[in-house]
Scaffold this motif. Sequence first.
Motif, short mmCIF file in Angstrom:
data_model
loop_
_atom_site.label_atom_id
_atom_site.label_comp_id
_atom_site.label_asym_id
_atom_site.label_seq_id
_atom_site.Cartn_x
_atom_site.Cartn_y
_atom_site.Cartn_z
N LYS A 191 0.88 -1.29 -0.02
CA LYS A 191 -0.08 0.04 -0.05
C LYS A 191 0.88 1.12 0.09
O LYS A 191 1.90 1.30 0.54
CB LYS A 191 -0.87 0.02 1.25
CG LYS A 191 -1.88 1.17 1.17
CD LYS A 191 -2.84 1.05 2.55
CE LYS A 191 -3.64 2.23 2.54
NZ LYS A 191 -4.57 2.38 3.83
N VAL A 195 3.12 2.51 -8.37
CA VAL A 195 3.03 1.33 -9.13
C VAL A 195 3.04 1.58 -10.72
O VAL A 195 4.02 0.74 -11.28
CB VAL A 195 1.70 0.50 -9.09
CG1 VAL A 195 1.56 -0.80 -9.57
CG2 VAL A 195 1.25 0.68 -7.70
N ASN A 284 -7.75 -0.11 -7.22
CA ASN A 284 -6.86 -0.46 -6.35
C ASN A 284 -5.56 0.51 -6.62
O ASN A 284 -4.74 0.42 -5.89
CB ASN A 284 -6.28 -1.80 -6.34
CG ASN A 284 -6.03 -2.32 -7.91
OD1 ASN A 284 -5.85 -1.11 -8.68
ND2 ASN A 284 -6.13 -3.62 -8.11
N VAL A 285 -5.59 1.46 -7.33
CA VAL A 285 -4.59 2.39 -7.64
C VAL A 285 -5.28 3.82 -7.87
O VAL A 285 -6.39 3.85 -8.26
CB VAL A 285 -3.67 2.19 -8.74
CG1 VAL A 285 -2.91 0.99 -8.42
CG2 VAL A 285 -4.25 1.87 -10.19
N LEU A 322 0.76 6.36 -10.69
CA LEU A 322 -0.32 5.66 -10.07
C LEU A 322 0.10 4.89 -8.86
O LEU A 322 1.15 4.43 -8.69
CB LEU A 322 -0.72 4.65 -11.07
CG LEU A 322 -1.67 5.12 -12.07
CD1 LEU A 322 -0.86 5.37 -13.42
CD2 LEU A 322 -2.85 4.21 -12.53
N VAL A 323 -0.54 5.40 -7.48
CA VAL A 323 -0.16 4.81 -6.23
C VAL A 323 -1.17 3.56 -5.77
O VAL A 323 -2.46 4.00 -5.79
CB VAL A 323 -0.23 6.08 -5.42
CG1 VAL A 323 0.39 5.84 -3.96
CG2 VAL A 323 0.67 7.21 -5.80
N ALA A 324 -0.52 2.74 -5.15
CA ALA A 324 -1.35 1.71 -4.58
C ALA A 324 -2.35 2.13 -3.58
O ALA A 324 -1.84 2.81 -2.54
CB ALA A 324 -0.74 0.53 -4.27
N LEU A 334 -4.62 -3.93 -12.38
CA LEU A 334 -4.74 -2.64 -11.89
C LEU A 334 -6.12 -1.91 -12.27
O LEU A 334 -6.10 -2.02 -13.59
CB LEU A 334 -3.65 -1.83 -12.05
CG LEU A 334 -2.27 -2.43 -11.66
CD1 LEU A 334 -0.95 -1.41 -12.18
CD2 LEU A 334 -2.12 -2.75 -10.19
N SER A 336 -8.19 1.88 -11.77
CA SER A 336 -8.21 3.32 -11.22
C SER A 336 -9.57 3.76 -11.11
O SER A 336 -10.20 3.32 -12.00
CB SER A 336 -7.19 4.02 -12.01
OG SER A 336 -7.42 4.08 -13.33
#
Length: 343
Positions: A191, A195, A284-285, A322-324, A334, A336
């Motif tokens: 987390k 990514v 999830n991102v 893009l961040v988890a 993934l 978004s």
Amino acid sequence: RGERGGAEPALTSRGPSRPISSRGEPGLFPPSRREPSAWPRSGLSAAAMLKKLVSGWNRYKYRLVPWIALNLWKNQRTLRFVAEDSLDKVISDQLVESSLLKLFRILFLSDLSNQAEFLNLLPENSQSKYFDMLTNFRSIKETKKETKGRGMDLNPHEAMFETLGFIINRATSSLSFAGRGVFVTTGKVPKGAVVCMYPGTIYQQYEPIFFQSICNSFIFRCIDGVLIDGNDKGISKVIYRSCNGRDRLGPYKTSDATWLSESPANPLAVGQYVNNCSNEKAANVCYQEFDVPATFPVELRQYIPNVNYGHIMERPLRCVVLVALREIEKGEELFSNYYTIVR
């Protein structure tokens, strides 16, 4: 994106301007086998034209603010809400920068045989730093008895796993109508980890992008109106290559153009292929904007998959990562939120 004023929420398109649908163009109807006549040919032509018009509308309606305002609220699970612009960042800019530097340094050392000219132009303290990193890496590998003497001979995905602990790849999406997507193929994404990166040419609000936007479903709009053209084909590809070559300083590459191919030097540069979430597939991102600081090492800028359309050196280079949002397991795709609502 709607205008902000009073207590009304502002609507901001935060993802690539495209629906979750196949990126392929619709095919035309097969030619008729009947005897030629004006009426049947006219009918087939009209049907084919109508089919293409409907297909075009289905792509472009996601970029029209009136359609967004009327339809977006019907499926709020696919939206992301933030109270204000400053709260849009999931992790700090310092953490984003440190993650990128960590990967880029290993990519640089892994390609040291091709970086000799570049390395010789760096200050002695910078050269010494890289040689120390290389020596340390070799000693760790020898201690672990892993490929003794191999040095930093890592391909981009191996470098990603070595530094970030996971590998991502493009593949056919788990959504039947979504074309390609991005999957975690090795390891586990923690987390808050960076990514992906969203590659492409950066356009300010006043810069021309009309012709590039025609039939282009990879235009990303930032909160402040800055646009990123992440299309790796057609005129978008030509423009990116031109700007990439324009900004090169002798042996110094200031941006990465390999993301236009199937084998990018920076394995993070596949963010334009991350699909929108749905009722069945939660995000999830999330997207996070990041302006590259002036202190970013010049030798590592060659791995940044973005370039400014306008040649203005004083303006910082905009990147989007893009961040988890949670821990992402091996095998997961993934997803978004293509739209962020700023209240």
